[in-house]
Design an enzyme around this catalytic site. Sequence first.
Site, PDB file in Angstrom:
ATOM      1  N   HIS A  68      -2.546   5.987   8.886  1.00 26.66           N
ATOM      2  CA  HIS A  68      -1.344   6.586   9.049  1.00 26.66           C
ATOM      3  C   HIS A  68      -1.581   8.104   9.566  1.00 26.66           C
ATOM      4  O   HIS A  68      -1.224   8.968   9.021  1.00 26.66           O
ATOM      5  CB  HIS A  68      -0.644   6.850   7.796  1.00 26.66           C
ATOM      6  CG  HIS A  68      -0.464   5.509   7.027  1.00 26.66           C
ATOM      7  ND1 HIS A  68      -1.464   4.524   6.302  1.00 26.66           N
ATOM      8  CD2 HIS A  68       0.813   4.687   6.993  1.00 26.66           C
ATOM      9  CE1 HIS A  68      -0.668   3.454   6.126  1.00 26.66           C
ATOM     10  NE2 HIS A  68       0.461   3.650   6.396  1.00 26.66           N
ATOM     11  N   GLU A  93       4.976  -4.491   9.141  1.00 18.88           N
ATOM     12  CA  GLU A  93       3.549  -4.426   8.822  1.00 18.88           C
ATOM     13  C   GLU A  93       3.142  -5.267   7.951  1.00 18.88           C
ATOM     14  O   GLU A  93       1.941  -5.539   7.842  1.00 18.88           O
ATOM     15  CB  GLU A  93       3.091  -2.947   8.015  1.00 18.88           C
ATOM     16  CG  GLU A  93       3.588  -2.727   6.602  1.00 18.88           C
ATOM     17  CD  GLU A  93       3.282  -1.192   6.174  1.00 18.88           C
ATOM     18  OE1 GLU A  93       3.278  -0.286   6.864  1.00 18.88           O
ATOM     19  OE2 GLU A  93       3.683  -1.135   5.043  1.00 18.88           O
ATOM     20  N   HIS A 126      10.910  -2.330   4.052  1.00 20.40           N
ATOM     21  CA  HIS A 126      11.249  -1.045   3.851  1.00 20.40           C
ATOM     22  C   HIS A 126      11.452  -0.178   5.054  1.00 20.40           C
ATOM     23  O   HIS A 126      10.944  -0.872   5.997  1.00 20.40           O
ATOM     24  CB  HIS A 126      10.222  -0.131   2.909  1.00 20.40           C
ATOM     25  CG  HIS A 126       8.780  -0.001   3.511  1.00 20.40           C
ATOM     26  ND1 HIS A 126       8.001  -1.159   3.982  1.00 20.40           N
ATOM     27  CD2 HIS A 126       8.219   1.092   4.014  1.00 20.40           C
ATOM     28  CE1 HIS A 126       6.838  -0.799   4.611  1.00 20.40           C
ATOM     29  NE2 HIS A 126       6.941   0.414   4.550  1.00 20.40           N
ATOM     30  N   HIS A 129       0.996  -1.131  -0.065  1.00 21.46           N
ATOM     31  CA  HIS A 129       0.020  -0.082  -0.155  1.00 21.46           C
ATOM     32  C   HIS A 129       0.935   1.291  -0.005  1.00 21.46           C
ATOM     33  O   HIS A 129       0.639   2.418   0.749  1.00 21.46           O
ATOM     34  CB  HIS A 129      -0.971   0.033   1.273  1.00 21.46           C
ATOM     35  CG  HIS A 129      -0.449  -0.070   2.479  1.00 21.46           C
ATOM     36  ND1 HIS A 129      -1.217  -0.597   3.436  1.00 21.46           N
ATOM     37  CD2 HIS A 129       0.555   0.680   3.213  1.00 21.46           C
ATOM     38  CE1 HIS A 129      -0.482  -0.341   4.776  1.00 21.46           C
ATOM     39  NE2 HIS A 129       0.676   0.325   4.451  1.00 21.46           N
TER      40      HIS A 129
END
Length: 285
Positions: free
Chosen positions: A60, A242, A195, A12
């Site tokens: 977020h 995540e 990441h 995402h």
Amino acid sequence: MAKIVAGIGSSHVPSIGRAYDQKKQADPAWQPLFDGYEPVKRWLEEEVKADVVILVYNDHGTEFFLDRYPTFAMGVADSYQVADEGYGKRPLPDFPGDASFSEHLANSLVADEFDMTLCQEMALDHGFLTAMPLLWEPGENEWPVKVVPLLVNVIQHPLPTGQRCFKLGQALRRAVESYPEDLRVAIVGTGGLSHQLNGERFGLINEEWDKAWLQNIQDDPKALAQLSHKEVMTAAGAEGGEVIMWLVMRGAMTEQVKERHRFYYAPMTTGMAVLALENEGNTPA
């Protein structure tokens, strides 16, 4: 009864949404990624034909911030707005919900000892928005599927364990299959892959780990669910943790699954992927 007919794992990354809105599908840097999703989009449209999508994501800082962030939250509304994350709302239609189905899921999950935060209003940010138009083509003013947003805390420690997320998926399967109406349900787990966006390891991508994750989420999800957050984040980066949201999707599938499509791309600061699975047999994961 309702049944789960597809499981999808998807990144995402917010820049994907920006590229989509700017119609960069033929841009050399972006075309591989958009092409990688096309087989899944066709499969969902031509074969799966889902009525409802349960999409697992994290917010977020749009609906929840560090001062109050639920471990698990679910939308139980008839509609959900596209959020403005600070640069204007994306040009996407708002999303139709299925309040009756969502309320059934909520009641079943709470009875199964998952204490959900229930939201009758939710604005959806890129955690939710990125994958949707890559998987289901929106019309000018509507989507071809209804949605159930399911939020998992991967932002504010302490985080739920991978094992807890896997068990949430198992409970979701029980909840779906106890719904009396005939609904075809797809479940999407979003996030990742590797990441890190801070510190000395900024820009980390671990392609070997990412590709192993894409295989093991199919073959040995229970082993992935046993990994600690430290183990995952050491290998995949701080934000790579995540990926536990993919375990919710996998827990909702059967023990044996069939891969319909897999795509991996690592052009910048994040390993990006989409994985499409269908159930084989009826034995729960």
